[in-house]
Design a protein around this motif. Structure first.
Motif, mmCIF file in Angstrom:
data_model
loop_
_atom_site.group_PDB
_atom_site.id
_atom_site.type_symbol
_atom_site.label_atom_id
_atom_site.label_comp_id
_atom_site.label_asym_id
_atom_site.label_seq_id
_atom_site.Cartn_x
_atom_site.Cartn_y
_atom_site.Cartn_z
ATOM 1 N N ALA A 20 0.846 -1.188 0.000
ATOM 2 C CA ALA A 20 0.000 0.000 0.000
ATOM 3 C C ALA A 20 0.887 1.246 0.000
ATOM 4 C CB ALA A 20 -0.909 -0.004 1.218
ATOM 5 N N ARG A 21 0.297 2.367 -0.390
ATOM 6 C CA ARG A 21 1.043 3.617 -0.500
ATOM 7 C C ARG A 21 0.570 4.583 0.572
ATOM 8 N NH1 ARG A 21 -0.430 7.976 -4.361
ATOM 9 N NH2 ARG A 21 -1.973 6.505 -5.128
ATOM 10 N N LEU A 22 1.524 5.136 1.346
ATOM 11 C CA LEU A 22 1.219 6.167 2.340
ATOM 12 C C LEU A 22 1.465 7.510 1.679
ATOM 13 C CD1 LEU A 22 0.571 7.241 5.152
ATOM 14 C CD2 LEU A 22 2.934 6.843 5.782
ATOM 15 N N SER A 23 0.373 8.168 1.291
ATOM 16 C CA SER A 23 0.451 9.426 0.563
ATOM 17 C C SER A 23 0.263 10.592 1.523
ATOM 18 C CB SER A 23 -0.632 9.457 -0.510
ATOM 19 O OG SER A 23 -0.596 10.671 -1.210
ATOM 20 N N VAL A 24 1.074 11.633 1.359
ATOM 21 C CA VAL A 24 1.049 12.790 2.238
ATOM 22 C C VAL A 24 0.751 14.039 1.422
ATOM 23 C CG1 VAL A 24 2.417 14.184 3.819
ATOM 24 C CG2 VAL A 24 2.710 11.728 3.788
ATOM 25 N N HIS A 25 -0.108 14.895 1.983
ATOM 26 C CA HIS A 25 -0.407 16.181 1.367
ATOM 27 C C HIS A 25 -0.357 17.236 2.464
ATOM 28 C CE1 HIS A 25 -2.141 19.185 -1.263
ATOM 29 N NE2 HIS A 25 -3.040 19.444 -0.340
ATOM 30 N N VAL B 180 4.137 -0.384 4.074
ATOM 31 C CA VAL B 180 3.697 0.586 3.077
ATOM 32 C C VAL B 180 4.916 1.121 2.342
ATOM 33 C CG1 VAL B 180 1.642 1.302 4.348
ATOM 34 C CG2 VAL B 180 3.770 2.506 4.704
ATOM 35 N N ILE B 181 4.649 1.857 1.298
ATOM 36 C CA ILE B 181 5.704 2.601 0.616
ATOM 37 C C ILE B 181 5.331 4.080 0.741
ATOM 38 C CG2 ILE B 181 4.668 2.402 -1.669
ATOM 39 C CD1 ILE B 181 7.677 1.979 -2.600
ATOM 40 N N PHE B 182 6.298 4.903 1.083
ATOM 41 C CA PHE B 182 6.031 6.301 1.409
ATOM 42 C C PHE B 182 6.006 7.145 0.148
ATOM 43 C CE2 PHE B 182 7.222 10.521 3.121
ATOM 44 C CZ PHE B 182 6.192 10.661 4.033
ATOM 45 N N ASP B 183 4.923 7.886 -0.030
ATOM 46 C CA ASP B 183 4.749 8.775 -1.179
ATOM 47 C C ASP B 183 4.726 10.211 -0.675
ATOM 48 O OD1 ASP B 183 4.066 10.100 -3.473
ATOM 49 O OD2 ASP B 183 2.036 9.287 -3.599
ATOM 50 N N ARG B 184 5.832 10.901 -0.858
ATOM 51 C CA ARG B 184 5.928 12.278 -0.377
ATOM 52 C C ARG B 184 5.409 13.273 -1.407
ATOM 53 N NH1 ARG B 184 10.361 14.639 -2.804
ATOM 54 N NH2 ARG B 184 11.810 13.183 -3.760
ATOM 55 N N GLY B 185 5.016 12.799 -2.560
ATOM 56 C CA GLY B 185 4.502 13.674 -3.611
ATOM 57 C C GLY B 185 5.586 14.579 -4.138
ATOM 58 N N ALA B 186 5.298 15.860 -4.252
ATOM 59 C CA ALA B 186 6.275 16.826 -4.759
ATOM 60 C C ALA B 186 7.041 17.503 -3.631
ATOM 61 C CB ALA B 186 5.568 17.881 -5.594
ATOM 62 N N TYR B 187 6.791 17.075 -2.376
ATOM 63 C CA TYR B 187 7.410 17.727 -1.230
ATOM 64 C C TYR B 187 8.773 17.122 -0.918
ATOM 65 C CZ TYR B 187 2.493 18.776 -0.796
ATOM 66 O OH TYR B 187 1.203 19.152 -1.057
ATOM 67 N N LEU B 188 9.680 17.945 -0.453
ATOM 68 C CA LEU B 188 10.985 17.466 -0.031
ATOM 69 C C LEU B 188 10.858 16.756 1.310
ATOM 70 C CD1 LEU B 188 13.162 20.586 -0.933
ATOM 71 C CD2 LEU B 188 12.783 18.512 -2.276
ATOM 72 N N PHE B 189 11.736 15.788 1.558
ATOM 73 C CA PHE B 189 11.659 14.982 2.771
ATOM 74 C C PHE B 189 12.388 15.696 3.909
ATOM 75 C CE2 PHE B 189 12.749 11.526 5.623
ATOM 76 C CZ PHE B 189 11.537 10.887 5.725
ATOM 77 N N HIS B 190 11.740 16.691 4.473
ATOM 78 C CA HIS B 190 12.252 17.375 5.655
ATOM 79 C C HIS B 190 11.090 18.095 6.308
ATOM 80 C CE1 HIS B 190 12.224 21.589 4.188
ATOM 81 N NE2 HIS B 190 12.360 21.018 3.006
ATOM 82 N N GLY B 191 11.286 18.564 7.513
ATOM 83 C CA GLY B 191 10.248 19.315 8.201
ATOM 84 C C GLY B 191 9.047 18.475 8.541
ATOM 85 N N ARG B 192 7.882 18.937 8.126
ATOM 86 C CA ARG B 192 6.632 18.270 8.480
ATOM 87 C C ARG B 192 6.508 16.891 7.852
ATOM 88 N NH1 ARG B 192 1.804 21.925 7.131
ATOM 89 N NH2 ARG B 192 3.123 22.973 5.637
ATOM 90 N N ILE B 193 6.984 16.744 6.620
ATOM 91 C CA ILE B 193 6.906 15.456 5.938
ATOM 92 C C ILE B 193 7.757 14.430 6.677
ATOM 93 C CG2 ILE B 193 7.309 14.264 3.761
ATOM 94 C CD1 ILE B 193 5.048 16.338 3.615
ATOM 95 N N LYS B 194 8.957 14.816 7.062
ATOM 96 C CA LYS B 194 9.849 13.918 7.797
ATOM 97 C C LYS B 194 9.284 13.585 9.175
ATOM 98 C CE LYS B 194 14.713 13.413 9.045
ATOM 99 N NZ LYS B 194 14.520 12.867 10.375
ATOM 100 N N ALA B 195 8.698 14.564 9.847
ATOM 101 C CA ALA B 195 8.106 14.329 11.168
ATOM 102 C C ALA B 195 6.965 13.321 11.076
ATOM 103 C CB ALA B 195 7.612 15.641 11.761
ATOM 104 N N LEU B 196 6.134 13.431 10.057
ATOM 105 C CA LEU B 196 5.045 12.477 9.873
ATOM 106 C C LEU B 196 5.586 11.085 9.610
ATOM 107 C CD1 LEU B 196 1.739 13.092 8.135
ATOM 108 C CD2 LEU B 196 3.002 11.068 7.508
#
Length: 121
Positions: free
Chosen positions: A28-33, A94-110
């Motif tokens: 499954a894909r863990l998508s973040v927005h 799962v596989i992590f889908d960060r979308g167009a966001y860089l992997f730092h800050g809020r995305i990394k914390a999640l």
């Protein structure tokens, strides 16, 4: 009307999603927005095309305990919540889908909070 920056973000997002689909192998894909006010996460089963679990900083249980929905504390709470809901649905990998966001800050914390709560990716 799309701007050049929007075009570049769309290309980055599609490039990441293509790599994710080839590396997923049925996971499954863990998508973040994220927006300037909130952060959202959902676990998506791409083979069936359904959302298995979802969480956001907009939820009533989180809004009362958070100062704002747009900081790393909110992101880590959403990460814990999405991991609990995914595990309840029977998904641990799962596989992590960060979308167009860089992997730092809020995305990394999640992502870190989801890993600590039991999701593996």
């Amino acid at each position: 009307m799309k701007t050049r920056l929007n075009d570049l973000n769309e290309r980055r997002k599609e490039r990441n999603r293509t790599r994710i689909r080839t590396a997923a192998h049925g996971r499954a894909r863990l998508s973040v927005h994220r927006t300037s006010r909130y952060i959202y996460a959902q676990v998506i089963d791409d083979t069936k095309g359904v959302t298995v679990a979802a969480a956001s900083s907009l939820e009533a249980g989180l809004r009362g305990s958070l100062k704002t929905g747009a900081d790393t504390k909110a992101a880590s709470e959403v990460g814990k919540l999405i991991a609990e809901r995914a595990k309840a649905a029977g998904i641990t990998e799962v596989i992590f889908d960060r979308g167009a966001y860089l992997f730092h800050g809020r995305i990394k914390a999640l992502a870190d909070a989801a890993r600590e709560a039991g999701l593996s990716f």
